[in-house]
Design a protein around this motif. Structure first.
Motif, short mmCIF file in Angstrom:
data_model
loop_
_atom_site.label_atom_id
_atom_site.label_comp_id
_atom_site.label_asym_id
_atom_site.label_seq_id
_atom_site.Cartn_x
_atom_site.Cartn_y
_atom_site.Cartn_z
N PRO A 17 -19.55 -4.19 6.35
CA PRO A 17 -19.76 -3.85 4.93
C PRO A 17 -21.04 -3.04 4.73
O PRO A 17 -22.02 -3.24 5.46
CB PRO A 17 -19.87 -5.21 4.24
N ALA A 78 -26.06 -13.34 -6.19
CA ALA A 78 -25.28 -12.10 -6.15
C ALA A 78 -23.88 -12.33 -5.60
O ALA A 78 -22.98 -11.54 -5.86
CB ALA A 78 -26.01 -11.07 -5.30
N TYR A 79 -23.70 -13.41 -4.82
CA TYR A 79 -22.42 -13.63 -4.15
C TYR A 79 -21.82 -14.97 -4.52
O TYR A 79 -22.44 -16.01 -4.31
CB TYR A 79 -22.59 -13.53 -2.63
N ARG A 80 -20.62 -14.93 -5.05
CA ARG A 80 -19.86 -16.15 -5.27
C ARG A 80 -18.98 -16.39 -4.06
O ARG A 80 -18.41 -15.45 -3.50
CB ARG A 80 -18.99 -16.02 -6.52
N VAL A 81 -18.87 -17.64 -3.67
CA VAL A 81 -18.15 -18.00 -2.44
C VAL A 81 -17.10 -19.04 -2.79
O VAL A 81 -17.38 -19.97 -3.54
CB VAL A 81 -19.13 -18.60 -1.41
N PHE A 82 -15.91 -18.86 -2.24
CA PHE A 82 -14.85 -19.83 -2.47
C PHE A 82 -14.37 -20.40 -1.15
O PHE A 82 -14.07 -19.64 -0.23
CB PHE A 82 -13.67 -19.18 -3.20
N LEU B 55 -22.13 -11.48 6.40
CA LEU B 55 -21.08 -11.00 5.50
C LEU B 55 -20.22 -9.99 6.25
O LEU B 55 -20.70 -8.94 6.68
CB LEU B 55 -21.69 -10.34 4.26
N TYR B 57 -16.10 -8.08 6.78
CA TYR B 57 -14.80 -7.83 6.16
C TYR B 57 -13.87 -8.98 6.51
O TYR B 57 -14.00 -9.60 7.56
CB TYR B 57 -14.21 -6.50 6.67
N ARG B 80 -14.25 -16.98 1.39
CA ARG B 80 -14.14 -15.64 0.79
C ARG B 80 -15.34 -15.44 -0.13
O ARG B 80 -15.75 -16.35 -0.84
CB ARG B 80 -12.86 -15.51 -0.02
N VAL B 81 -15.89 -14.25 -0.10
CA VAL B 81 -17.11 -13.95 -0.84
C VAL B 81 -16.86 -12.75 -1.73
O VAL B 81 -16.24 -11.78 -1.30
CB VAL B 81 -18.26 -13.62 0.15
N PHE B 82 -17.34 -12.85 -2.97
CA PHE B 82 -17.18 -11.72 -3.88
C PHE B 82 -18.54 -11.27 -4.36
O PHE B 82 -19.34 -12.08 -4.81
CB PHE B 82 -16.31 -12.12 -5.08
N ASP B 83 -18.81 -9.97 -4.24
CA ASP B 83 -20.05 -9.47 -4.80
C ASP B 83 -19.82 -9.10 -6.25
O ASP B 83 -18.72 -9.26 -6.79
CB ASP B 83 -20.64 -8.32 -3.97
N GLU B 84 -20.88 -8.62 -6.93
CA GLU B 84 -20.75 -8.43 -8.37
C GLU B 84 -19.84 -7.25 -8.73
O GLU B 84 -19.42 -7.13 -9.86
CB GLU B 84 -22.13 -8.30 -9.05
N GLN B 85 -19.50 -6.43 -7.70
CA GLN B 85 -18.48 -5.40 -7.96
C GLN B 85 -17.07 -5.92 -7.65
O GLN B 85 -16.10 -5.17 -7.76
CB GLN B 85 -18.75 -4.15 -7.10
N LEU B 89 -15.37 -10.02 0.55
CA LEU B 89 -15.92 -10.12 1.90
C LEU B 89 -15.65 -11.54 2.39
O LEU B 89 -14.98 -12.33 1.73
CB LEU B 89 -17.42 -9.82 1.88
#
Lengths: 336, 336
Positions: A17, A78-82, B55, B57, B80-85, B89
């Motif tokens: 990334p 900055a990062y949400r994790v599930f 982090l 892909y 699973r990770v989500f950034d603010e956009q 990831l």
């Protein structure tokens, strides 16, 4: 190979990334040598290394049932994790807040001051095409339960000892007070959203934007001049002289801190009255580390005297974080 | 304090997610001493430390446009990770796959073998109330471009050197072959979902479940006996004697590896013909590290001769990962 596309058409960026990087052995060896030197300084000064989980609750108190922290102003993750059960977690964005939690909850019976250090990655948001890092390796200390000015002076001394041990020769520490500019704005009757916008311009170092905001306020000439002048006031101890009012009170604190520093640390200080940090928890002295071999600050810190109370144990505190990759770049730049 | 609830009603678990923990200075000092000793062994053996992003892909090739890896069987990311956009990831689940990527893409012009080591956290799924860790500190090596048996013997030797240097006295290394049991099943005509279920029982060490699955197949008495016997075959070099067919082929490889080991490593080996690993990329020799002072394996590894090809550069490879917290617990247990 599992497809017919020539591998040479792939760039490295296709595999990882943006904002992340691989650290290869030559660099890694230098980073390890650097962290070993820093750790030796921290340990000699009595700072014990801690590690806190990279996976945190999104709010530090989300699971502490019945306890609300409406005034919480720490940096947003900055990062949400599930996880596979769908539980929402977040990636650590700094070590100051988790170490405040550790100090308040795991050392309840221990007489302060408490001294902690860390070497850990922090995860930050990136804007596309800015060359920012999602993953930062940070080294730092937190001194909990030691008020200003002595606590601040100790943190600044360890900071300079660490940078000296790292081998940096040309670094400078910009020192200001987070309460100074807000107090000036309050005296001038500026508050609310305008105040936040002005502080935002100051954090960004955007003096054009600052001037525009101040002009739009229609302040008296004296207030306007003072606010513009203070924002750009940087220099040796002489810039702390000749002030009055709320300004005099803040600079008096900086003078005392400076007087407590050993000469090798004192000579690195550049007073910076317009220095404001954008992390909501700073309350008093704030500082940034610069090196001519790197265009951006390589470290920062300050006092956060209100943070510990949010974990149930009010204590004054201060600390700093160095960006290890930036320190390394500065070192390499100085050696050229 | 920001609420009236007595802080004593909060447990520590309220502040951090299950499966995570704070590491305090006394333990941290011991973990650092342990990693320093391991790193010295790895470096002496020529393994250069690398770090890859936490982090990643979600698929190692997700951004490598035009390249499909339909046969990809690496461990699925647990987070699973989500950034603010909103970009999706994932958190690194091991270091073997990213180091295979580094070896294949960053060292394209370098003559193998390539030797890498690492000290990094891996992030794994947890099931509630099992005391599992979401965040594991791992230390390991990857030897890329060295085929069996020599490559396997080198990895096992470095493994034993590292555990000796760590100070463990009673550890054993269970050694098997990932292809052995699948080959036996194939010879007995067992395939498809039944085969996967049987291998699953074996990975879990569930011999009751294994026997039930085998009984349901209605195999001939000879096949059934062989499959049950091999699943439980463990011991010294004598267990490698007197086999025939596909079994003889696999044990011959293990005999050769064993003959290449230095006596201090050879004496640690327990052959375990039923050893199967649940990570899809293992192809030949597989091993697990046990210590009587800890009830679960403290490390594992094996050959993954097909993995590099998925990054465009086919090369045989092998490696191991130690769970540093587990090694530390075993050390503490032995010292008691």
């Amino acid at each position: 190979m599992s497809s017919g596309l020539p591998r040479s058409e792939l760039s490295l960026a296709d595999w990882i990334p943006s904002g992340t990087r691989d650290v290869l052995p030559d660099e890694m060896r230098e980073l390890r040598a650097l962290t070993d030197r820093l750790r030796a300084v921290f340990e000699r000064a009595g700072y014990g290394e801690v590690y806190t989980p990279a996976l945190e609750y999104e709010s530090p108190s989300a699971q502490a049932e019945g306890i609300a922290h409406p005034e919480w102003t720490g940096p947003r993750h900055a990062y949400r994790v599930f996880d596979e059960q769908g539980a929402a977690l977040a990636l650590r964005s700094d070590m100051t807040i988790p170490i405040a939690r550790v100090a308040a909850t795991r050392y309840r019976q221990t007489e302060p001051p408490l001294r902690f250090c860390y070497f850990a990655h922090a995860y930050r948001a990136v804007r596309p095409q800015r060359g920012q890092s999602r993953e930062l390796l940070q080294a730092g200390i937190e001194l909990v339960g030691a008020p200003s000015p002595e606590g601040t002076a100790e943190v600044l001394t360890v900071l300079c000892d660490a940078l000296d041990a790292a081998g940096l020769r040309s670094y400078r520490v910009g020192l200001g007070d987070a309460s100074l500019y807000p107090a000036l704005l309050e005296t001038a009757g500026v508050d609310g959203q305008v105040r936040e916008r002005i502080l935002g311009e100051l954090v960004a170092g955007n003096y054009v934007g600052l001037e525009r905001e101040l002009d739009a306020l229609g302040l008296g000439q004296e207030d306007r001049s003072l606010l513009l002048a203070v924002a750009r006031t940087r220099g040796g101890p002489e810039v702390l002289e000749g002030h009055s009012g709320p300004l005099e009170e803040a600079v008096a604190g900086l003078r005392t801190v400076h007087s407590l520093l050993h000469p090798h640390a004192a000579e690195r200080i550049i007073f910076d009255l317009g220095l404001v940090r954008n992390l909501g928890y700073y309350t008093g002295a704030v500082f940034q580390v610069y090196d001519p071999a790197h265009g951006v600050p390589i470290g920062q810190g300050g006092r956060y005297d209100q943070l510990l109370a949010r974990f149930g144990r009010p204590m004054p505190a201060a600390g700093f974080a160095l960006g290890l990759e930036r320190v390394h770049i500065a070192l390499t730049g100085e050696e050229r």
